[in-house]
Design an enzyme around this catalytic site. Structure first.
Site, PDB file in Angstrom:
ATOM      1  CE  LYS A 130     -15.176 -29.063  -2.297  1.00  0.00           C
ATOM      2  NZ  LYS A 130     -16.092 -28.593  -3.317  1.00  0.00           N
TER       3      LYS A 130
ATOM      4  N   GLY B  59     -22.015 -30.425  -4.116  1.00  0.00           N
ATOM      5  CA  GLY B  59     -22.553 -29.271  -4.833  1.00  0.00           C
ATOM      6  C   GLY B  59     -23.060 -28.156  -3.921  1.00  0.00           C
TER       7      GLY B  59
ATOM      8  CE  LYS C 119     -11.138 -15.131 -14.841  1.00  0.00           C
ATOM      9  NZ  LYS C 119     -11.258 -13.706 -14.587  1.00  0.00           N
TER      10      LYS C 119
ATOM     11  CG  HIS D 287     -16.712 -32.770 -13.511  1.00  0.00           C
ATOM     12  ND1 HIS D 287     -16.713 -32.248 -12.239  1.00  0.00           N
ATOM     13  CD2 HIS D 287     -16.360 -34.067 -13.372  1.00  0.00           C
ATOM     14  CE1 HIS D 287     -16.367 -33.202 -11.373  1.00  0.00           C
ATOM     15  NE2 HIS D 287     -16.163 -34.311 -12.040  1.00  0.00           N
TER      16      HIS D 287
ATOM     17  CE  LYS E 210     -19.261 -35.491 -10.593  1.00  0.00           C
ATOM     18  NZ  LYS E 210     -18.365 -36.337  -9.755  1.00  0.00           N
TER      19      LYS E 210
ATOM     20  NE  ARG F  48     -17.308 -39.356  -2.015  1.00  0.00           N
ATOM     21  CZ  ARG F  48     -17.829 -39.103  -3.197  1.00  0.00           C
ATOM     22  NH1 ARG F  48     -18.051 -40.087  -4.036  1.00  0.00           N
ATOM     23  NH2 ARG F  48     -18.108 -37.876  -3.589  1.00  0.00           N
TER      24      ARG F  48
ATOM     25  CB  VAL G  84     -22.543 -41.856  -7.880  1.00  0.00           C
ATOM     26  CG1 VAL G  84     -23.848 -42.320  -8.521  1.00  0.00           C
ATOM     27  CG2 VAL G  84     -22.782 -41.258  -6.507  1.00  0.00           C
TER      28      VAL G  84
HETATM   29  P1  ADP Z   1     -18.522 -30.545  -4.736  1.00  0.00           P
HETATM   30  O1  ADP Z   1     -17.482 -31.090  -3.809  1.00  0.00           O
HETATM   31  O2  ADP Z   1     -19.612 -29.860  -3.987  1.00  0.00           O
HETATM   32  O3  ADP Z   1     -19.004 -31.547  -5.723  1.00  0.00           O
HETATM   33  P2  ADP Z   1     -16.684 -29.391  -6.716  1.00  0.00           P
HETATM   34  O4  ADP Z   1     -15.555 -28.536  -6.328  1.00  0.00           O
HETATM   35  O5  ADP Z   1     -16.374 -30.809  -7.114  1.00  0.00           O
HETATM   36  O6  ADP Z   1     -17.792 -29.376  -5.544  1.00  0.00           O
HETATM   37  O7  ADP Z   1     -17.476 -28.717  -7.901  1.00  0.00           O
HETATM   38  C1  ADP Z   1     -18.694 -29.244  -8.361  1.00  0.00           C
HETATM   39  C2  ADP Z   1     -19.068 -28.635  -9.685  1.00  0.00           C
HETATM   40  O8  ADP Z   1     -19.172 -27.202  -9.564  1.00  0.00           O
HETATM   41  C3  ADP Z   1     -18.062 -28.858 -10.799  1.00  0.00           C
HETATM   42  O9  ADP Z   1     -18.223 -30.103 -11.437  1.00  0.00           O
HETATM   43  C4  ADP Z   1     -18.405 -27.700 -11.699  1.00  0.00           C
HETATM   44  O10 ADP Z   1     -19.585 -27.969 -12.434  1.00  0.00           O
HETATM   45  C5  ADP Z   1     -18.734 -26.572 -10.751  1.00  0.00           C
HETATM   46  N1  ADP Z   1     -17.533 -25.743 -10.488  1.00  0.00           N
HETATM   47  C6  ADP Z   1     -16.636 -25.899  -9.498  1.00  0.00           C
HETATM   48  N2  ADP Z   1     -15.629 -24.983  -9.587  1.00  0.00           N
HETATM   49  C7  ADP Z   1     -15.897 -24.222 -10.656  1.00  0.00           C
HETATM   50  C8  ADP Z   1     -15.225 -23.100 -11.296  1.00  0.00           C
HETATM   51  N3  ADP Z   1     -14.098 -22.599 -10.819  1.00  0.00           N
HETATM   52  N4  ADP Z   1     -15.803 -22.582 -12.414  1.00  0.00           N
HETATM   53  C9  ADP Z   1     -16.959 -23.103 -12.910  1.00  0.00           C
HETATM   54  N5  ADP Z   1     -17.630 -24.122 -12.360  1.00  0.00           N
HETATM   55  C10 ADP Z   1     -17.112 -24.696 -11.252  1.00  0.00           C
END
Ligand code: ADP
Length: 448
Positions: free
Chosen positions: A118, A167, A203, A210, A239, A293, A296
């Protein structure tokens, strides 16, 4: 280039079935791989051939790279489709597969590697002109350094594992007193889950949605943007329900976002299907990650565009041009997907077991992607999502009405599922109004 004769599907469950369907329509033979727990699984029944590759634990079978590749070798498969999860974002797997002469149905190993971490993904995104959330702009070494950076960014912050996914490896610190604990927990969780304790800070946004953008690129320079999906309804960053188009984005915002993403794909020289994920707050989009990829929730995009994303992935891997002109993409109507999970709808405890009754809803505008059947076993070792109910309607309101009637028809007996939760959700006024953020579902579940 010629279409493949035979494809091995390195996955199980609904997504393996989904890929077999696309292969059959393309006239491509299929090889299923399975664990000893999945001997009677639907994907094994539907594939032309199957190979048992190991024990029930994912590490023994679906994540077992030598076993998967040996299965491809003995069945003379030409290409491997990884689905999502398991080996789908494993750059090493893609690399070894291609070295051995199998086509990996996905992007290049370099793109998987860049976007899989990331921190490098965010750095790359910035160079591609994608806006990101204010944060540490890189990894943080040690708890004390992280504390300093967090105070500089300002609370609340979210601590994220560089190697995170699904997540996991994320911790929120709302106030300064939570900071040390959040950082320590995120680091140790990341070390345990991914063998990599690097974390970074962002932040923490309080009211974002999303919103993600589906792309499809061929190896001849065509970049297609297949629209956005709103995946804000989440529990524990996972999700639960997705829809397209997003009820929160207007035409001008959408066009600007798509142009930015298309330019990023061109600069990257991306190949295949991919998803750019953003958080959207107060009219601004912030890139959070890219999934290299199939997702879902890809079927809702298929429902409004009429494009078979899996078939296109396979064609692109075979060197073909995308089968439609980008300008011809005209999304029609609205689509919503409910993830049907084998879990208690109140406590969310997993609910594996034997399916005793099964009836899938049907009718106009209703699609069910699942590997379930009456007598099927839901083993305890894998993902809880056992079916996806995908509905299409001319308008959002029609789609919701149809979804409600389809949920009422759906029978999955013998295990507990979250169908009752979905039925409650689609009846809520805030859902009908499209008025929700990534935090709405958790707040809703806490008070009910
Ligand atoms: P993963 O790869 O584990 O799915 P993501 O970076 O895509 O992680 O983030 C998953 C979810 O976490 C996002 O859809 C959102 O709901 C929450 N999230 C991620 N970053 C933030 C942020 N900076 N502020 C608030 N919620 C966040």
């Amino acid at each position: 280039m010629k279409m493949f004769k035979k494809i091995l599907i390195a996955n199980r469950g609904e997504i393996a079935v989904r890929i077999i369907r696309a292969c059959r329509e393309l006239g491509v033979a299929t090889v299923a791989v399975h664990s000893t727990a999945d001997e009677h699984a639907m994907h094994v029944k539907l594939a032309d051939e199957s190979v048992c590759i190991g024990g029930p634990k994912p590490s023994e079978s679906y994540l077992n790279i030598p076993a998967v590749l040996a299965a491809a070798e003995v069945t003379a498969a030409e290409a491997i489709h990884p689905g999502y999860g398991f080996l789908a974002e494993n750059a090493k797997f893609a690399e070894i597969a291609e070295k051995l002469g199998f086509m990996f149905i996905g992007p290049t190993p370099e793109h998987i590697r860049t976007m899989g971490d990331k921190i490098t993904a965010l750095e790359t995104a910035r160079t591609l002109g994608l806006p990101t959330i204010p944060g540490s702009n890189g990894p943080i070494e040690g708890v004390d350094a992280a504390m300093v950076v967090a105070k500089h960014i300002g609370l609340p912050v979210i601590v994220k594992a560089a190697a995170g996914g699904g997540g996991r490896g994320m911790k929120v610190a709302l106030a300064e007193k939570d900071l040390r604990n959040a950082i320590e927990m995120a680091m140790s969780e990341a070390q345990a889950a991914f063998g990599d304790s690097r974390v970074y800070l962002e932040k923490y946004l309080q009211t974002p949605r999303h919103i993600e953008v589906q792309v499809l690129c061929d190896t001849h320079g065509q970049v297609s943007i297949l629209g956005e999906r709103d995946c804000s309804l989440q529990r524990r960053h996972q999700k639960i329900l997705e829809e397209t188009p997003s009820p929160a984005v207007n035409h001008a915002q959408r066009s600007k976002l798509f142009a930015t993403v298309a330019a990023a794909c061109r600069k990257l020289g991306y190949r295949g299907a991919g998803t750019f994920e953003f958080l959207y707050e107060n009219g601004e989009f912030y890139f959070i990650e890219m999934n290299t990829r199939l997702q879902v929730e890809h079927p809702i995009t298929e429902m409004v565009t009429g494009i078979d994303i899996v078939a296109e992935q396979i064609r692109v891997a075979a060197g073909e041009h995308l089968r439609y002109a980008h300008e011809s993409i005209m999304p029609r109507g609205h689509s919503i997907e409910c993830r049907i999970n084998a879990e208690d709808p109140e406590t969310f405890a997993p609910s594996p077991g034997m399916i005793t009754d099964y009836y899938a809803p049907g009718g106009l505008g209703v699609r069910v992607d699942s590997a379930l059947y009456s007598g099927a076993k839901v083993p305890p070792y894998y993902d809880a999502t056992v079916a996806k109910l995908i509905v299409h309607g001319a308008t959002r309101a029609e789609c919701i009405t149809r979804l409600d009637r389809a949920l009422r028809e759906f029978v999955v007996g013998g295990i507990k599922t979250n169908i009752p939760l979905h039925r409650r959700l689609v009846a809520e006024d805030w859902f009908k109004a499209g008025d929700y953020t990534i935090h709405t579902l958790e707040k809703y579940l806490n008070i009910k």
